[in-house]
Design an enzyme around this catalytic site. Structure first.
Site, mmCIF file in Angstrom:
data_model
loop_
_atom_site.group_PDB
_atom_site.id
_atom_site.type_symbol
_atom_site.label_atom_id
_atom_site.label_comp_id
_atom_site.label_asym_id
_atom_site.label_seq_id
_atom_site.Cartn_x
_atom_site.Cartn_y
_atom_site.Cartn_z
ATOM 1 C CG HIS A 101 106.829 -31.064 42.772
ATOM 2 N ND1 HIS A 101 106.750 -31.925 43.836
ATOM 3 C CD2 HIS A 101 107.594 -30.025 43.197
ATOM 4 C CE1 HIS A 101 107.439 -31.443 44.860
ATOM 5 N NE2 HIS A 101 107.950 -30.283 44.497
ATOM 6 C CG ASP A 102 103.337 -31.803 35.324
ATOM 7 O OD1 ASP A 102 103.270 -33.046 35.333
ATOM 8 O OD2 ASP A 102 102.864 -31.111 34.407
ATOM 9 N N GLY A 126 108.452 -35.053 32.363
ATOM 10 C CA GLY A 126 108.230 -33.871 31.537
ATOM 11 C C GLY A 126 106.944 -33.168 31.931
ATOM 12 C CG ASP A 184 103.839 -35.688 31.633
ATOM 13 O OD1 ASP A 184 103.637 -35.303 32.806
ATOM 14 O OD2 ASP A 184 104.541 -36.683 31.366
ATOM 15 C CB SER A 236 102.520 -37.344 35.028
ATOM 16 O OG SER A 236 103.655 -36.573 35.387
ATOM 17 C CB THR A 280 110.804 -15.107 46.582
ATOM 18 O OG1 THR A 280 110.543 -13.854 47.225
ATOM 19 C CG2 THR A 280 109.925 -15.209 45.356
ATOM 20 C CG ASP A 286 111.596 -14.247 51.041
ATOM 21 O OD1 ASP A 286 112.327 -13.734 51.903
ATOM 22 O OD2 ASP A 286 111.367 -13.705 49.942
#
Length: 329
Positions: free
Chosen positions: A70-71, A76, A78, A80, A199, A249
């Site tokens: 997600h970052d 990028g 960083d 955030s 997984t 999973d």
């Protein structure tokens, strides 16, 4: 042009925009052992904290691995996604990130590093190192993490839900997934390999509710999902359930292995974005290969994680090294 719908309405994703907006996964300025002189025990400190956490809270492994994804996919790699906002207007509070957990663990790692080497190790690097260490802690592969990222001081609520450059939704089809990864300089193999991170971890029933109860708006189920699997999921997830968690999973969600791919080939992918991997010749072929004795999944996962970790990084004098990961300096 490809069109998709999410809970915020209908959006159009022009293919030509992709080439213009691509975030190159080049990682210039990153290297293995970046803190060898400035904080020689940095990686050992991170590993020690994560092993302590995994001993008492193993369910955080999936969320902490997903946090790196997600970052990196927004602006990028960083840091955030870690920033707080007094008005809840940073990435952390955007709908796709509301299910993320483990921010307190990142803070715990940061505190340990600040005690050893004040102002040296970035929060963006911590997220990358933690992703590797939770994978290893769950019997997954080890890879050398390139470090040297700097932290950004911008984090916007709107970025993760941006129709063109936001996070791919859990109901994405294969074309949208491939476009989203290509936007970040990642290819189709990276897509199917990094999806294998499912997984480990859990997902809220609300993320796949429509597949069980109202797939086309007629009270029907998703015909691409194994009916026996649907019946089992309905026992756990009642229609409209917003709180219950289901295993991504089943039977192996605490162990990093290739069983996620085995389930997909049996039409037991939990999310639409999981099931979508059956709808492309290249991704489908990888699923089959990864369930054979010639599987290269562990090696491939490390390679793709390194590649993803290079997306849009700040290095050198860019950005800053936050003292507290949730706050700008």
């Amino acid at each position: 042009m490809a069109t998709y719908k999410n809970s915020f309405g209908y959006f159009v994703l022009p293919v030509m925009v992709l080439a213009f907006l691509t975030l190159q996964a080049e990682g210039q300025g990153l290297k293995v052992g970046f803190y060898e002189k400035s904080c020689p025990h940095a990686e050992k400190i991170v590993t020690t904290v994560i092993n302590e956490v995994m001993a008492v809270a193993p369910s955080l492994s999936g969320p902490l691995l997903r946090m790196h994804f997600h970052d990196c996919f927004i602006r990028g790699c960083d840091g955030s996604v870690l920033l707080d906002s007094p008005t809840n207007q940073s990435e952390k509070f955007s709908p796709p990130n509301l299910s993320l957990r483990g921010f307190n663990i990142i803070d715990r790692v940061k505190l340990a590093l600040e005690n050893a080497c004040p102002g040296v190790v970035s929060c963006a690097d911590i997220v990358a190192l933690v992703a590797r260490d939770v994978t290893v802690a769950n019997k997954g592969p080890f890879w050398e993490v390139e470090t040297g990222r700097r932290d950004v001081n911008v984090s916007l609520f709107s970025d993760p839900i941006n129709p063109t450059t936001g996070l791919p939704p859990f109901f994405a089809n294969i074309n949208l997934l491939k476009q989203s990864f290509a936007l970040r300089g990642l290819n189709t193999k990276d897509l199917v390999v990094l999806s294998g991170g499912h997984t480990i971890g859990m997902s809220h029933c609300s993320s796949f509710d429509s597949r069980l109860y109202n797939f086309t708006g007629k009270g029907d189920t998703d015909p691409s999902m194994d009916p026996n699997y649907i019946a089992r999921l309905k026992l756990k997830c009642k229609q409209g359930d917003q709180t219950t968690l289901a295993e991504l999973d089943p039977g192996s969600f605490k162990t990093f292995d290739d069983s996620y791919y085995r389930l997909l080939t049996k039409r037991r992918g939990l999310l639409q974005s999981d099931a979508a991997l059956l709808n492309d010749p290249e991704t489908r072929a990888y699923l089959v290969q990864s369930t054979s004795h010639g599987s290269t999944f562990f090696k491939d996962f490390g390679v793709s994680m390194v590649k993803m970790g290079r997306i849009g990084v700040l290095t050198g004098s860019q950005g800053e090294v936050r003292k507290v990961c949730s706050k700008r300096n």
